[in-house]
Design a protein around this motif. Structure first.
Motif, PDB file in Angstrom:
ATOM      1  N   SER A 244       5.139  -3.054  -0.624  1.00 26.85           N
ATOM      2  CA  SER A 244       4.501  -3.962  -1.803  1.00 26.85           C
ATOM      3  C   SER A 244       4.264  -2.918  -2.948  1.00 26.85           C
ATOM      4  O   SER A 244       3.852  -3.005  -4.015  1.00 26.85           O
ATOM      5  CB  SER A 244       2.910  -4.919  -1.299  1.00 26.85           C
ATOM      6  N   TYR A 245       3.652  -1.361  -2.335  1.00 30.66           N
ATOM      7  CA  TYR A 245       3.049  -0.752  -3.782  1.00 30.66           C
ATOM      8  C   TYR A 245       4.035  -0.675  -4.365  1.00 30.66           C
ATOM      9  O   TYR A 245       4.096   0.171  -5.365  1.00 30.66           O
ATOM     10  CB  TYR A 245       2.773   0.706  -2.446  1.00 30.66           C
ATOM     11  N   ILE A 246       5.560  -0.094  -3.876  1.00 26.10           N
ATOM     12  CA  ILE A 246       6.758  -0.027  -4.446  1.00 26.10           C
ATOM     13  C   ILE A 246       6.348  -0.756  -5.594  1.00 26.10           C
ATOM     14  O   ILE A 246       6.637  -0.732  -7.048  1.00 26.10           O
ATOM     15  CB  ILE A 246       7.373   0.596  -3.934  1.00 26.10           C
ATOM     16  N   GLU A 247       6.788  -1.874  -5.094  1.00 31.35           N
ATOM     17  CA  GLU A 247       7.049  -3.370  -6.243  1.00 31.35           C
ATOM     18  C   GLU A 247       5.898  -2.786  -7.515  1.00 31.35           C
ATOM     19  O   GLU A 247       6.407  -3.364  -8.573  1.00 31.35           O
ATOM     20  CB  GLU A 247       7.129  -4.046  -5.285  1.00 31.35           C
ATOM     21  N   GLN A 248       4.935  -2.805  -6.974  1.00 27.61           N
ATOM     22  CA  GLN A 248       3.082  -2.973  -8.134  1.00 27.61           C
ATOM     23  C   GLN A 248       3.636  -2.129  -8.834  1.00 27.61           C
ATOM     24  O   GLN A 248       2.656  -1.060  -9.135  1.00 27.61           O
ATOM     25  CB  GLN A 248       2.160  -3.427  -7.326  1.00 27.61           C
ATOM     26  N   ASN A 249       4.517  -1.033  -8.174  1.00 28.45           N
ATOM     27  CA  ASN A 249       4.352   0.572  -9.046  1.00 28.45           C
ATOM     28  C   ASN A 249       3.384   1.224  -8.707  1.00 28.45           C
ATOM     29  O   ASN A 249       2.599   2.073  -9.864  1.00 28.45           O
ATOM     30  CB  ASN A 249       4.463   0.337 -10.772  1.00 28.45           C
ATOM     31  N   ILE A 250       2.509   1.011  -7.397  1.00 33.84           N
ATOM     32  CA  ILE A 250       1.610   2.222  -7.291  1.00 33.84           C
ATOM     33  C   ILE A 250       2.389   3.681  -6.984  1.00 33.84           C
ATOM     34  O   ILE A 250       3.133   3.825  -6.944  1.00 33.84           O
ATOM     35  CB  ILE A 250       1.144   1.741  -5.850  1.00 33.84           C
ATOM     36  N   PRO A 251       0.975   4.808  -8.243  1.00 36.41           N
ATOM     37  CA  PRO A 251       1.895   5.844  -7.809  1.00 36.41           C
ATOM     38  C   PRO A 251       1.973   6.320  -6.766  1.00 36.41           C
ATOM     39  O   PRO A 251       1.749   6.283  -5.566  1.00 36.41           O
ATOM     40  CB  PRO A 251      -0.218   6.865  -8.545  1.00 36.41           C
ATOM     41  N   ILE A 252       2.953   7.244  -6.272  1.00 34.30           N
ATOM     42  CA  ILE A 252       3.609   7.539  -5.754  1.00 34.30           C
ATOM     43  C   ILE A 252       3.189   8.344  -4.633  1.00 34.30           C
ATOM     44  O   ILE A 252       3.106   8.468  -3.515  1.00 34.30           O
ATOM     45  CB  ILE A 252       5.267   8.379  -5.520  1.00 34.30           C
ATOM     46  N   SER A 253       2.295   9.683  -5.336  1.00 39.83           N
ATOM     47  CA  SER A 253       1.390  10.031  -4.924  1.00 39.83           C
ATOM     48  C   SER A 253       0.144   9.626  -3.642  1.00 39.83           C
ATOM     49  O   SER A 253       0.259   9.498  -2.948  1.00 39.83           O
ATOM     50  CB  SER A 253       0.540  11.606  -5.554  1.00 39.83           C
ATOM     51  N   HIS A 254       0.355   8.135  -4.479  1.00 39.62           N
ATOM     52  CA  HIS A 254      -1.379   7.767  -3.180  1.00 39.62           C
ATOM     53  C   HIS A 254      -0.500   6.680  -2.382  1.00 39.62           C
ATOM     54  O   HIS A 254      -0.799   7.565  -1.020  1.00 39.62           O
ATOM     55  CB  HIS A 254      -1.636   6.652  -4.295  1.00 39.62           C
ATOM     56  N   ILE A 255       0.649   6.575  -2.387  1.00 41.79           N
ATOM     57  CA  ILE A 255       1.648   5.416  -1.539  1.00 41.79           C
ATOM     58  C   ILE A 255       1.541   7.223  -0.276  1.00 41.79           C
ATOM     59  O   ILE A 255       2.088   6.712   1.289  1.00 41.79           O
ATOM     60  CB  ILE A 255       2.318   5.467  -2.423  1.00 41.79           C
ATOM     61  N   ILE A 256       1.920   8.298  -0.691  1.00 45.25           N
ATOM     62  CA  ILE A 256       2.169   8.852   0.359  1.00 45.25           C
ATOM     63  C   ILE A 256       1.097   9.676   0.802  1.00 45.25           C
ATOM     64  O   ILE A 256       1.307   9.104   2.273  1.00 45.25           O
ATOM     65  CB  ILE A 256       2.424  10.548   0.035  1.00 45.25           C
ATOM     66  N   ASN A 257      -0.116   9.250   0.168  1.00 40.60           N
ATOM     67  CA  ASN A 257      -1.310   9.353   1.095  1.00 40.60           C
ATOM     68  C   ASN A 257      -1.514   8.385   2.135  1.00 40.60           C
ATOM     69  O   ASN A 257      -2.043   8.499   3.369  1.00 40.60           O
ATOM     70  CB  ASN A 257      -2.489   9.951  -0.208  1.00 40.60           C
ATOM     71  N   VAL A 258      -1.547   7.095   1.303  1.00 35.24           N
ATOM     72  CA  VAL A 258      -1.746   5.898   2.996  1.00 35.24           C
ATOM     73  C   VAL A 258      -0.699   5.826   3.640  1.00 35.24           C
ATOM     74  O   VAL A 258      -0.823   6.268   5.637  1.00 35.24           O
ATOM     75  CB  VAL A 258      -1.766   4.769   2.306  1.00 35.24           C
ATOM     76  N   ILE A 259       0.568   5.860   3.412  1.00 30.66           N
ATOM     77  CA  ILE A 259       1.425   6.162   5.089  1.00 30.66           C
ATOM     78  C   ILE A 259       1.600   7.229   5.746  1.00 30.66           C
ATOM     79  O   ILE A 259       1.754   7.195   6.975  1.00 30.66           O
ATOM     80  CB  ILE A 259       2.620   5.927   3.635  1.00 30.66           C
ATOM     81  N   SER A 260       1.491   8.392   5.258  1.00 31.69           N
ATOM     82  CA  SER A 260       0.925   9.686   5.963  1.00 31.69           C
ATOM     83  C   SER A 260      -0.324   8.992   6.651  1.00 31.69           C
ATOM     84  O   SER A 260      -0.548   9.591   7.980  1.00 31.69           O
ATOM     85  CB  SER A 260       0.539  10.666   4.925  1.00 31.69           C
ATOM     86  N   GLU A 261      -1.044   9.116   6.151  1.00 30.39           N
ATOM     87  CA  GLU A 261      -2.421   8.467   7.312  1.00 30.39           C
ATOM     88  C   GLU A 261      -2.245   8.128   8.417  1.00 30.39           C
ATOM     89  O   GLU A 261      -2.887   8.057   9.664  1.00 30.39           O
ATOM     90  CB  GLU A 261      -3.645   8.092   6.332  1.00 30.39           C
ATOM     91  N   ILE A 262      -1.493   6.414   8.123  1.00 35.69           N
ATOM     92  CA  ILE A 262      -0.981   5.456   9.347  1.00 35.69           C
ATOM     93  C   ILE A 262       0.207   6.094  10.122  1.00 35.69           C
ATOM     94  O   ILE A 262      -0.408   5.714  11.411  1.00 35.69           O
ATOM     95  CB  ILE A 262      -0.606   4.603   8.760  1.00 35.69           C
TER      96      ILE A 262
END
Length: 638
Positions: free
Chosen positions: A322-340
């Protein structure tokens, strides 16, 4: 006379949003009016479709589950822990509840009178923003303000205008439609053949004029009110409620609740006067809300079985997509998935410890290595981990190591079942080589640094990127101090690292053609990991080690720190940081597309624009490698 109960309530709620935004005067006023609820496990606070209460709720002790009851299965949505507010719907609109709230365990809940709360907060813009955001995103973050700012930035807008943009609704595109002149029988056949729960009725210009759902057919046809051959305009719901193409979850959810409907028609301009392009269902909203970081993290922390842990981690894949499709900044995506990912590892360790016959004999620390150690692992990959335990007398060493090897075996087994493959090279804590005391680890790293060879450099590319995920951080600090102290004793190690970092040349050939694999199963595919991503990873690692930069493991953040420390190379380092993030996004998209680690790319499926963007990422790779050759005098060493 003082109200001691009200004072205790005030002390508690003052530490949590949105109450921490209120003055003492207003906190006292609210606290004196609350009702305290004592709940047994399974007790219900409110049910789906029940009229909204005159209260919203805050968990004092215990936990409250939120479910969506679809009639057959209760679909889990969220767990509310101490300090979490829930049942916020009556603050927004007076409509029946859309979820069911039950006690997960023995709990104490504060019921906050809505009338009292609104009387003291109606002019507080910050509180209104928090409530709208929390209600719309179903986010009640159990993190500090600093952590929340890093992890959940797209759920916490800075202005009320940002609220409408914070999360796009994922609606069904190209919905099934029928003409207004159709019979219900024909419409029902279409619904059946496409296995859908609703159909949009359109006019000759494809503008929506009505909607028919399974429920309409059940209540209007099965009851005999209308014959199956009746025209669709006799039973359709009209006029339809519409939304624009970039509709947000917040907007969609509020529209559905206000209009007491389960579907929105998405049109070109957001009105009934333009062509229908999609349909958003209540289920779509629930899926989106369920796939948010806080819900997933809470679920992970409460998992008691590997199967549940796997299910929770798999939901993160949906969030990633969903994040990739919505073009959320990759740095934020990395933060979220790393936390998970880290939370998943922590839970795997906690479950493993419970299975052991005794508690750990001494303090230990679990290290994530490689991409997880750099906190940039987005897709499921193989495991790289290690374990450090406290020094013990020599007579106790074998026994202590055996304990931690068994513990590590349980952890790596759980992670494997969750979806992280075993490392083919066995670089895992379940291997005696990578499970040892702090003193032995210090000796190991000293040997790698002071006596470098090809094997040492290969291992360094993995073991020098570590992150303490669980256990005693002091052990890791000791190891880090030893590494940086030893690095001051030699320059030879940097030359070996430098040689390894420049061994993969620019990914473009002489005629600016992509260098693809020449044989094997991956023939004609581009290896984005080894040819593009790893040269940047290796360069960043070498430069931060040489500059004695501690505590910065992520590749893009390493380059950003280098840009700060080297103004003369600021542009290059920032370009490298950008290139790394862009390449990571390419790799992630490919992995999601093919359900694999995304290492190889079929260039033929890329658009011309994507190929140009990929090429632009290669320039900083070449330039940073030239810097390494000069800085570490590699010309005569290669």
């Amino acid at each position: 006379m003082k109200n001691s109960i009200a004072e205790r309530v005030q002390d508690f709620i003052s530490g949590y949003p949105p109450f921490n935004l209120l003055s003492t005067k207003y906190l006292k006023q609210i606290s004196s009016e609350i009702t305290i609820m004592y709940l047994e496990k399974g007790d219900t606070i409110f049910k789906k479709d029940e009229p909204s209460h005159d209260y919203f709720y805050v968990v004092r002790d215990g936990a409250i589950n939120l479910y969506y009851d679809n009639g057959n299965v209760n679909e889990f949505m969220n767990i509310n822990d101490a300090g979490d507010a829930f049942g916020l719907q009556p603050l927004m609109v007076k409509a029946p509840y859309t979820l069911t709230a039950t006690a997960n365990e023995e709990s104490i809940v504060y019921a906050i009178p809505i009338a009292v709360f609104q009387s003291v907060t109606e002019n507080n813009a910050k509180i209104q923003k928090y409530l709208i955001t929390s209600f719309a995103s179903n986010t009640y973050a159990p993190y500090t303000a600093e952590q929340a700012g890093q992890i959940f930035v797209d759920y916490l807008p800075n202005t009320s205008q940002d609220i409408v943009n914070f999360q796009s609704a994922n609606y069904t595109k190209n919905p099934i439609t029928c003409d207004i002149t159709s019979s219900l029988k024909d419409a029902a056949k279409k619904m059946s053949s496409h296995k859908i729960g609703c159909i949009i009725v359109v006019d000759g210009d494809k503008k929506p004029v009505g909607i028919i759902t399974d429920s309409d057919i059940k209540h209007k046809i099965a009851t005999g009110e209308f014959p199956i051959e009746t025209s669709v305009n006799n039973i359709m719901n009209a006029p339809v409620t519409t939304g624009r193409k970039n509709l947000t979850v917040a907007d969609g959810q509020l529209k559905m609740i206000k209009n007491n409907i389960g579907h929105l028609c998405i049109t070109k301009d957001g009105t009934v006067n333009s062509k229908v392009v999609g349909v958003l269902s209540h289920h779509d909203i629930l899926v989106t809300l369920g796939n948010n970081p806080t819900v997933i993290l809470k679920e992970i922390k409460r998992c008691k079985r590997t199967k549940k842990l796997r299910a929770a981690r798999l939901r993160a894949k949906g969030l990633l997509r969903s994040y990739i499709e919505q073009n959320i900044p990759i740095s934020h995506i990395i933060n979220v998935i790393s936390e998970i990912n880290d939370a998943t590892t922590v839970r795997a360790i906690e479950l493993a410890i419970k299975k052991m016959p005794t508690p750990p004999p001494v303090a230990f620390s679990w290290l994530a290595l490689g991409s997880q150690g750099r906190q940039e692992q987005l897709l499921f990959t193989d495991q790289d981990n290690a374990l450090i335990f406290e020094d013990v007398p020599e007579a106790k060493y074998a026994e202590t190591q055996a304990y931690f090897l068994e513990l590590s075996r349980l952890v790596t087994s759980t992670l494997n079942k969750v979806g992280f493959e075993y490392c083919e090279a066995d670089m895992m804590a379940s291997n005696p080589e990578w499970c040892k005391s702090i003193t032995n680890w210090k000796t190991q790293f000293k040997n790698w640094i002071l006596k470098p060879d090809e094997k040492a450099i290969l291992l360094s590319s993995i073991f020098f990127d570590y992150n303490s995920v669980y256990g005693n951080p002091d052990l890791v600090d000791q190891l880090t101090d030893t590494i940086y102290k030893t690095l001051k004793e030699t320059n030879l190690f940097f030359k070996f690292l430098g040689s390894d970092a420049v061994k993969s040349p620019s990914p473009l050939g002489f005629f600016r053609q992509f260098l693809v694999e020449q044989n094997g199963e991956q023939k004609e595919l581009f290896n984005i990991k080894s040819r593009a991503i790893m040269p940047l990873v290796d360069a960043a690692r070498l430069l931060v080690l040489s500059k004695q930069i501690k505590g910065v493991n992520n590749t893009s953040k390493r380059f950003e720190k280098l840009a700060e420390l080297e103004p003369e190379n600021k542009e290059l380092h920032e370009s490298c940081s950008y290139a790394f993030k862009a390449l990571s996004k390419f790799k992630t998209k490919q992995g999601l597309l093919h359900n694999n680690p995304g290492k190889f790319i079929d260039l033929e499926i890329l658009t011309k624009e994507e190929k140009l963007k990929l090429r632009r990422c290669f320039k900083p790779i070449h330039e940073i490698q030239e810097v390494l050759k000069i800085r570490f005098d590699l010309k005569n060493f290669l």
